[in-house]
Design a protein around this motif. Structure first.
Motif, PDB file in Angstrom:
ATOM      1  N   HIS A  85       0.820  -1.216   0.000  1.00 51.73           N
ATOM      2  CA  HIS A  85       0.000   0.000   0.000  1.00 51.73           C
ATOM      3  C   HIS A  85       0.853   1.266   0.000  1.00 51.73           C
ATOM      4  O   HIS A  85       0.481   2.261  -0.623  1.00 51.73           O
ATOM      5  CB  HIS A  85      -0.976   0.001   1.178  1.00 51.73           C
ATOM      6  CG  HIS A  85      -2.068  -0.998   1.030  1.00 51.73           C
ATOM      7  ND1 HIS A  85      -3.061  -0.885   0.088  1.00 51.73           N
ATOM      8  CD2 HIS A  85      -2.314  -2.152   1.687  1.00 51.73           C
ATOM      9  CE1 HIS A  85      -3.879  -1.915   0.172  1.00 51.73           C
ATOM     10  NE2 HIS A  85      -3.439  -2.713   1.132  1.00 51.73           N
ATOM     11  N   LEU A  88       1.754   1.665  -3.604  1.00 52.69           N
ATOM     12  CA  LEU A  88       0.643   1.755  -4.559  1.00 52.69           C
ATOM     13  C   LEU A  88      -0.400   2.823  -4.233  1.00 52.69           C
ATOM     14  O   LEU A  88      -1.174   3.198  -5.100  1.00 52.69           O
ATOM     15  CB  LEU A  88      -0.057   0.386  -4.663  1.00 52.69           C
ATOM     16  CG  LEU A  88       0.820  -0.760  -5.160  1.00 52.69           C
ATOM     17  CD1 LEU A  88       0.070  -2.079  -5.070  1.00 52.69           C
ATOM     18  CD2 LEU A  88       1.301  -0.509  -6.571  1.00 52.69           C
ATOM     19  N   THR A  97       1.378   6.777  -7.795  1.00 52.42           N
ATOM     20  CA  THR A  97       1.605   5.370  -7.513  1.00 52.42           C
ATOM     21  C   THR A  97       2.950   4.920  -8.071  1.00 52.42           C
ATOM     22  O   THR A  97       3.350   5.330  -9.159  1.00 52.42           O
ATOM     23  CB  THR A  97       0.487   4.524  -8.166  1.00 52.42           C
ATOM     24  OG1 THR A  97      -0.750   4.902  -7.582  1.00 52.42           O
ATOM     25  CG2 THR A  97       0.706   3.049  -7.968  1.00 52.42           C
ATOM     26  N   ARG A 123      -1.489  -7.019 -20.861  1.00 55.15           N
ATOM     27  CA  ARG A 123      -2.695  -6.288 -20.483  1.00 55.15           C
ATOM     28  C   ARG A 123      -3.800  -7.299 -20.209  1.00 55.15           C
ATOM     29  O   ARG A 123      -4.272  -7.977 -21.109  1.00 55.15           O
ATOM     30  CB  ARG A 123      -3.126  -5.335 -21.594  1.00 55.15           C
ATOM     31  CG  ARG A 123      -2.124  -4.264 -21.886  1.00 55.15           C
ATOM     32  CD  ARG A 123      -2.099  -3.267 -20.763  1.00 55.15           C
ATOM     33  NE  ARG A 123      -1.183  -2.196 -21.092  1.00 55.15           N
ATOM     34  CZ  ARG A 123      -0.774  -1.316 -20.216  1.00 55.15           C
ATOM     35  NH1 ARG A 123      -1.190  -1.365 -18.990  1.00 55.15           N
ATOM     36  NH2 ARG A 123       0.049  -0.369 -20.576  1.00 55.15           N
ATOM     37  N   LYS A 125      -7.505  -7.652 -18.594  1.00 57.88           N
ATOM     38  CA  LYS A 125      -8.675  -6.873 -18.192  1.00 57.88           C
ATOM     39  C   LYS A 125      -9.075  -7.200 -16.748  1.00 57.88           C
ATOM     40  O   LYS A 125      -9.101  -8.359 -16.347  1.00 57.88           O
ATOM     41  CB  LYS A 125      -9.833  -7.161 -19.153  1.00 57.88           C
ATOM     42  CG  LYS A 125     -11.008  -6.250 -18.972  1.00 57.88           C
ATOM     43  CD  LYS A 125     -12.041  -6.486 -20.046  1.00 57.88           C
ATOM     44  CE  LYS A 125     -13.189  -5.518 -19.859  1.00 57.88           C
ATOM     45  NZ  LYS A 125     -14.142  -5.609 -20.934  1.00 57.88           N
ATOM     46  N   ASN A 126      -9.381  -6.157 -15.983  1.00 62.50           N
ATOM     47  CA  ASN A 126      -9.849  -6.255 -14.594  1.00 62.50           C
ATOM     48  C   ASN A 126      -8.809  -6.829 -13.627  1.00 62.50           C
ATOM     49  O   ASN A 126      -9.175  -7.416 -12.621  1.00 62.50           O
ATOM     50  CB  ASN A 126     -11.149  -7.054 -14.521  1.00 62.50           C
ATOM     51  CG  ASN A 126     -12.266  -6.405 -15.295  1.00 62.50           C
ATOM     52  OD1 ASN A 126     -12.386  -5.177 -15.327  1.00 62.50           O
ATOM     53  ND2 ASN A 126     -13.072  -7.207 -15.949  1.00 62.50           N
ATOM     54  N   HIS A 127      -7.523  -6.669 -13.920  1.00 59.95           N
ATOM     55  CA  HIS A 127      -6.463  -7.111 -13.012  1.00 59.95           C
ATOM     56  C   HIS A 127      -5.502  -5.952 -12.775  1.00 59.95           C
ATOM     57  O   HIS A 127      -5.214  -5.176 -13.675  1.00 59.95           O
ATOM     58  CB  HIS A 127      -5.694  -8.301 -13.603  1.00 59.95           C
ATOM     59  CG  HIS A 127      -6.453  -9.578 -13.528  1.00 59.95           C
ATOM     60  ND1 HIS A 127      -7.403  -9.927 -14.436  1.00 59.95           N
ATOM     61  CD2 HIS A 127      -6.390 -10.581 -12.620  1.00 59.95           C
ATOM     62  CE1 HIS A 127      -7.915 -11.103 -14.121  1.00 59.95           C
ATOM     63  NE2 HIS A 127      -7.313 -11.524 -13.023  1.00 59.95           N
ATOM     64  N   ASP A 128      -5.005  -5.861 -11.554  1.00 52.58           N
ATOM     65  CA  ASP A 128      -4.068  -4.784 -11.236  1.00 52.58           C
ATOM     66  C   ASP A 128      -2.615  -5.268 -11.213  1.00 52.58           C
ATOM     67  O   ASP A 128      -1.720  -4.533 -10.859  1.00 52.58           O
ATOM     68  CB  ASP A 128      -4.431  -4.128  -9.906  1.00 52.58           C
ATOM     69  CG  ASP A 128      -4.371  -5.094  -8.738  1.00 52.58           C
ATOM     70  OD1 ASP A 128      -4.130  -6.284  -8.950  1.00 52.58           O
ATOM     71  OD2 ASP A 128      -4.582  -4.646  -7.591  1.00 52.58           O
ATOM     72  N   ALA A 129      -2.394  -6.519 -11.590  1.00 52.03           N
ATOM     73  CA  ALA A 129      -1.041  -7.059 -11.639  1.00 52.03           C
ATOM     74  C   ALA A 129      -0.860  -7.841 -12.933  1.00 52.03           C
ATOM     75  O   ALA A 129      -1.826  -8.311 -13.519  1.00 52.03           O
ATOM     76  CB  ALA A 129      -0.794  -7.973 -10.440  1.00 52.03           C
ATOM     77  N   SER A 130       0.381  -7.955 -13.344  1.00 54.97           N
ATOM     78  CA  SER A 130       0.662  -8.653 -14.593  1.00 54.97           C
ATOM     79  C   SER A 130       2.116  -9.099 -14.627  1.00 54.97           C
ATOM     80  O   SER A 130       2.985  -8.472 -14.028  1.00 54.97           O
ATOM     81  CB  SER A 130       0.413  -7.721 -15.780  1.00 54.97           C
ATOM     82  OG  SER A 130       0.826  -8.315 -16.979  1.00 54.97           O
TER      83      SER A 130
END
Length: 140
Positions: A85, A88, A97, A123, A125-130
């Motif tokens: 946190h 981010l 961030t 990329r 969709k609907n995820h904040d990590a990759s």
């Protein structure tokens, strides 16, 4: 008593100019040889160090570490994932961030001056990590 990790950060004046901090704990060496060791009880950024980075290194846009997570996961469960946190949360700190890169292999960078770096994320969709590839240009 001062937090030793903050003291270690303060030793490097050049950090005030850096836009990415790469933590080389040498734990990456265990990834292929002893994954059980690599995945458990690994070194991490302390909550105090994360807050120091956010408050005192305004040029820093990203942090990377050669362990499974930027923070101690047992401690994170108790403190609400403070380190994640801290990096981010764009509302608590004046700076935007920061990006977090975990499970990196810094071996090709050791002893070299980094000229530039960028990432190529998937990329999803609907995820904040990759998963990402970090591409780095070094001075030869």
């Amino acid at each position: 008593m001062k937090n030793s990790s903050i003291e270690m950060l303060q030793e490097y004046e050049e950090l005030h100019e850096a836009d990415i901090l790469i933590f080389n704990t040498s734990y990456w060496k265990h990834r292929d040889t002893d994954f059980e060791k690599y995945a458990n009880n690994f070194p991490a950024v302390s909550p105090k160090a994360a807050e120091f980075i956010r408050k005192n290194l305004p040029n820093c846009k990203a942090v990377a570490i050669d362990t499974m997570s930027i923070e101690n996961l047992e401690e994170a469960k108790r403190n609400g994932y403070f380190v994640h946190h801290a990096f981010l949360d764009h509302e608590k700190y004046e700076e935007p961030t920061m990006l977090i890169y975990e499970d990196i292999n810094p071996a090709p960078l050791i002893g070299k001056k980094i000229l530039s770096a960028f990432t190529a994320p998937l990329r999803i969709k609907n995820h904040d990590a990759s998963m990402v590839n970090i591409i780095v240009e070094v001075e030869e």
